[in-house]
Design a protein around this motif. Structure first.
Motif, mmCIF file in Angstrom:
data_model
loop_
_atom_site.group_PDB
_atom_site.id
_atom_site.type_symbol
_atom_site.label_atom_id
_atom_site.label_comp_id
_atom_site.label_asym_id
_atom_site.label_seq_id
_atom_site.Cartn_x
_atom_site.Cartn_y
_atom_site.Cartn_z
ATOM 1 N N ASP A 130 0.875 -1.180 0.000
ATOM 2 C CA ASP A 130 0.000 0.000 0.000
ATOM 3 C C ASP A 130 0.909 1.225 0.000
ATOM 4 O O ASP A 130 1.957 1.228 0.672
ATOM 5 C CB ASP A 130 -0.927 0.016 1.230
ATOM 6 C CG ASP A 130 -2.134 0.927 1.009
ATOM 7 O OD1 ASP A 130 -3.259 0.412 0.982
ATOM 8 O OD2 ASP A 130 -1.941 2.154 0.851
ATOM 9 N N SER A 151 -12.804 7.737 1.489
ATOM 10 C CA SER A 151 -11.844 8.047 0.417
ATOM 11 C C SER A 151 -12.513 8.928 -0.628
ATOM 12 O O SER A 151 -13.698 8.733 -0.950
ATOM 13 C CB SER A 151 -11.344 6.776 -0.266
ATOM 14 O OG SER A 151 -10.386 6.135 0.539
ATOM 15 N N ARG A 169 -0.665 0.964 6.473
ATOM 16 C CA ARG A 169 -1.812 0.064 6.238
ATOM 17 C C ARG A 169 -1.325 -1.339 5.866
ATOM 18 O O ARG A 169 -1.859 -2.334 6.350
ATOM 19 C CB ARG A 169 -2.688 0.612 5.113
ATOM 20 C CG ARG A 169 -3.442 1.849 5.538
ATOM 21 C CD ARG A 169 -4.477 2.226 4.510
ATOM 22 N NE ARG A 169 -5.369 3.224 5.072
ATOM 23 C CZ ARG A 169 -6.394 3.762 4.430
ATOM 24 N NH1 ARG A 169 -6.651 3.396 3.188
ATOM 25 N NH2 ARG A 169 -7.154 4.661 5.001
HETATM 26 N N1 LIG Z 1 -14.952 -0.792 0.760
HETATM 27 C C1 LIG Z 1 -15.817 -1.715 0.359
HETATM 28 O O1 LIG Z 1 -16.686 -2.185 1.121
HETATM 29 C C2 LIG Z 1 -15.758 -2.241 -1.050
HETATM 30 C C3 LIG Z 1 -16.604 -3.313 -1.394
HETATM 31 C C4 LIG Z 1 -16.507 -3.858 -2.663
HETATM 32 C C5 LIG Z 1 -15.613 -3.328 -3.555
HETATM 33 N N2 LIG Z 1 -14.816 -2.263 -3.225
HETATM 34 C C6 LIG Z 1 -13.866 -1.759 -4.229
HETATM 35 O O2 LIG Z 1 -12.545 -1.961 -3.717
HETATM 36 C C7 LIG Z 1 -11.665 -0.957 -4.203
HETATM 37 C C8 LIG Z 1 -10.994 -0.274 -3.015
HETATM 38 O O3 LIG Z 1 -11.994 0.349 -2.225
HETATM 39 P P1 LIG Z 1 -11.774 0.658 -0.679
HETATM 40 O O4 LIG Z 1 -13.091 1.012 -0.133
HETATM 41 O O5 LIG Z 1 -11.003 -0.451 -0.054
HETATM 42 O O6 LIG Z 1 -10.876 1.960 -0.772
HETATM 43 P P2 LIG Z 1 -9.820 2.480 0.305
HETATM 44 O O7 LIG Z 1 -9.532 3.897 -0.020
HETATM 45 O O8 LIG Z 1 -10.299 2.152 1.680
HETATM 46 O O9 LIG Z 1 -8.535 1.584 0.012
HETATM 47 C C9 LIG Z 1 -7.752 1.706 -1.163
HETATM 48 C C10 LIG Z 1 -6.311 1.515 -0.750
HETATM 49 O O10 LIG Z 1 -5.504 1.464 -1.927
HETATM 50 C C11 LIG Z 1 -4.299 2.173 -1.653
HETATM 51 N N3 LIG Z 1 -3.696 2.585 -2.926
HETATM 52 C C12 LIG Z 1 -4.153 3.504 -3.815
HETATM 53 N N4 LIG Z 1 -3.342 3.597 -4.875
HETATM 54 C C13 LIG Z 1 -2.343 2.697 -4.673
HETATM 55 C C14 LIG Z 1 -1.195 2.313 -5.419
HETATM 56 N N5 LIG Z 1 -0.914 2.879 -6.607
HETATM 57 N N6 LIG Z 1 -0.374 1.373 -4.915
HETATM 58 C C15 LIG Z 1 -0.656 0.790 -3.715
HETATM 59 N N7 LIG Z 1 -1.717 1.130 -2.951
HETATM 60 C C16 LIG Z 1 -2.560 2.060 -3.425
HETATM 61 C C17 LIG Z 1 -4.744 3.334 -0.782
HETATM 62 O O11 LIG Z 1 -3.660 3.913 -0.068
HETATM 63 C C18 LIG Z 1 -5.774 2.671 0.101
HETATM 64 O O12 LIG Z 1 -5.217 2.158 1.283
HETATM 65 C C19 LIG Z 1 -12.521 -0.035 -5.070
HETATM 66 O O13 LIG Z 1 -12.435 -0.465 -6.397
HETATM 67 C C20 LIG Z 1 -13.926 -0.272 -4.527
HETATM 68 O O14 LIG Z 1 -14.905 0.015 -5.521
HETATM 69 C C21 LIG Z 1 -14.855 -1.729 -1.974
#
Ligand SMILES: NC(=O)c1ccc[n+]([C@@H]2O[C@H](COP(=O)([O-])OP(=O)(O)OC[C@H]3O[C@@H](n4cnc5c(N)ncnc54)[C@H](O)[C@@H]3O)[C@@H](O)[C@H]2O)c1
Length: 389
Positions: A69, A195, A74
């Protein structure tokens, strides 16, 4: 080539029994024991990693060897929690570090395409949260790269894997609704507050939420031929944890019409301004969130397609609504990457395909084009349908 048989000792027997137990707990057939565990690296250790990592680390087909990450704390915290040996602050370091074969991409929606490309270039199979790419053309390039390199590429969501999807597909195929005319689906809540990417270019309620309904409806009614849409921004500014006030630049309110051919039309809506007593955890939802109507019947999916609770059916022959298929049978929306690893380990194919994910991506970009131009947009992409033969 045959291998000599040997007696297994008590420790090996205990371990095999434990693995079988874990496999059953994970909803995976104990008979399909893995030839190997797939060495897996997970990038993105935010919110959704809390749903994926418990499943991945319990799967008998997965060995999670590294996390990454750009917020290194994290990756470190999740590595500690799930006892994963290696963690990195950047994909370059992850790819140069502990060897692995399968990249699970759980980063911001806008980051998926370039990280998926980098993973494939480094010879990794890829499971990506939605969307796989930012456009159909770029997604198709990723898929060609994967095919040329004999690698696999998959994308969430996995709504087509649920037993309720199978029940609905079989009911439609058996003609129990008569001539199918129309379908409706909806999914919304008040929007994430952790986010900002959900509200920025490449984000929006369509790739985050509508993507589930679009996958289910095209999976059940067939690929869409045309799209018309109206999109809007209802809340132009939002407060996001840590960041504070941000501008919303991608739609947070979407209405999409799909023409599936042969006169079948569906309507899908999603938004980040929907009162929802169940919040983000919609697993308690009891409404019909997807419904189908035809000349001979009605069918409604109880709960959301990513956490379905049953299917209600009424037909000319049995006009009183009856509930079917109330059991998840081991399905849960978080298990996509684990099922993909099972496929890599055993060859057991998923119903989820990258072509289907790319078709849904094309619908989302076409909806944006329709809103901008006021026109109905013809679609080019296709996928193997019916999903369940
Ligand atoms: N949160 C949910 O309940 C949920 C459910 C289903 C799907 N999703 C999908 O999951 C994906 C992530 O969502 P989230 O809610 O976990 O977001 P989030 O912001 O909580 O987590 C994303 C993470 O990715 C990291 N990140 C971003 N760019 C990066 C890179 N280039 N290299 C390494 N790390 C990087 C960020 O620092 C962050 O910790 C999205 O596509 C979302 O649509 C989320």
């Amino acid at each position: 080539m045959s291998t000599p048989t040997r007696r297994i000792n008590r420790r090996e027997f205990a371990q095999a029994t434990l693995l079988a137990g874990v496999a059953m707990a994970a909803g995976i057939s104990a008979a399909a024991q893995p030839a190997k565990r797939i060495r897996t690296g997970v990038i993105g250790c935010g919110s959704v990693s809390h749903s994926y990592l418990p499943v991945l680390t319990k799967s008998p087909f997965v060995d999670v060897v590294s996390l990454c990450d750009i917020r290194p704390e994290r990756a470190r915290d999740q590595a500690e929690r799930f006892k994963i040996a290696h963690h990195y602050p950047h994909i370059d370091q992850m790819l140069a570090g502990e060897a692995f074969d399968f990249l699970v991409n759980l980063t911001d929606m806008q980051e998926h395409e370039h990280l998926n490309r980098q993973g494939l270039a480094a010879g990794k199979h890829v499971w990506s949260e939605k969307p796989i790419a930012n456009s159909l053309a770029d997604g198709q390039k990723l898929l060609r790269t994967a095919e040329q390199k004999k690698l696999r590429l998959w994308g969430a969501p996995i709504t087509v894997q649920s037993p309720q999807f199978a029940f609905m597909a079989k009911t439609l195929a058996a003609g129990m609704l008569g001539r199918v005319a129309a379908a409706h689906a909806d999914y919304g809540h008040e929007g994430p507050n952790w986010s900002s990417f959900f509200y920025e270019k490449g984000g929006g309620s369509m790739p985050d939420l509508m993507v589930y309904n679009l996958t289910s409806l095209t999976g059940l009614l067939g690929p869409a031929k045309h799209v018309s849409a109206m999109l809007s921004i209802v809340t132009p500014e939002r407060n996001i944890d840590v960041k504070g006030k941000i501008k919303v630049t991608e739609e947070d309110n979407a209405m999409v019409l799909l023409d599936h051919g042969k006169g079948v039309i569906s309507h899908v809506q999603s938004g980040f301004n929907y009162f929802n007593p169940h919040g983000h955890d919609g697993s308690g939802e009891q409404r019909h969130t997807i419904s189908f109507v035809g000349s001979g019947g009605f069918m409604g999916l109880v709960g959301y397609d990513w956490a379905p609770l049953g299917v209600d059916l009424a037909t000319h022959a049995k006009p009183k609504l009856e509930r079917h298929c109330p059991d998840a049978q081991g399905y849960n929306w978080q298990q996509g990457a684990a099922l993909a690893a099972e496929c890599l380990a055993t060859g057991k194919e998923l119903l989820v395909t990258p072509e289907h994910a790319l078709h849904v991506l094309e619908i989302i970009t076409a909806a944006r084009e329709s809103q901008a131009s006021g026109r109905r947009i013809a679609l080019k992409s296709n996928f193997k349908w019916p999903v369940i033969g």
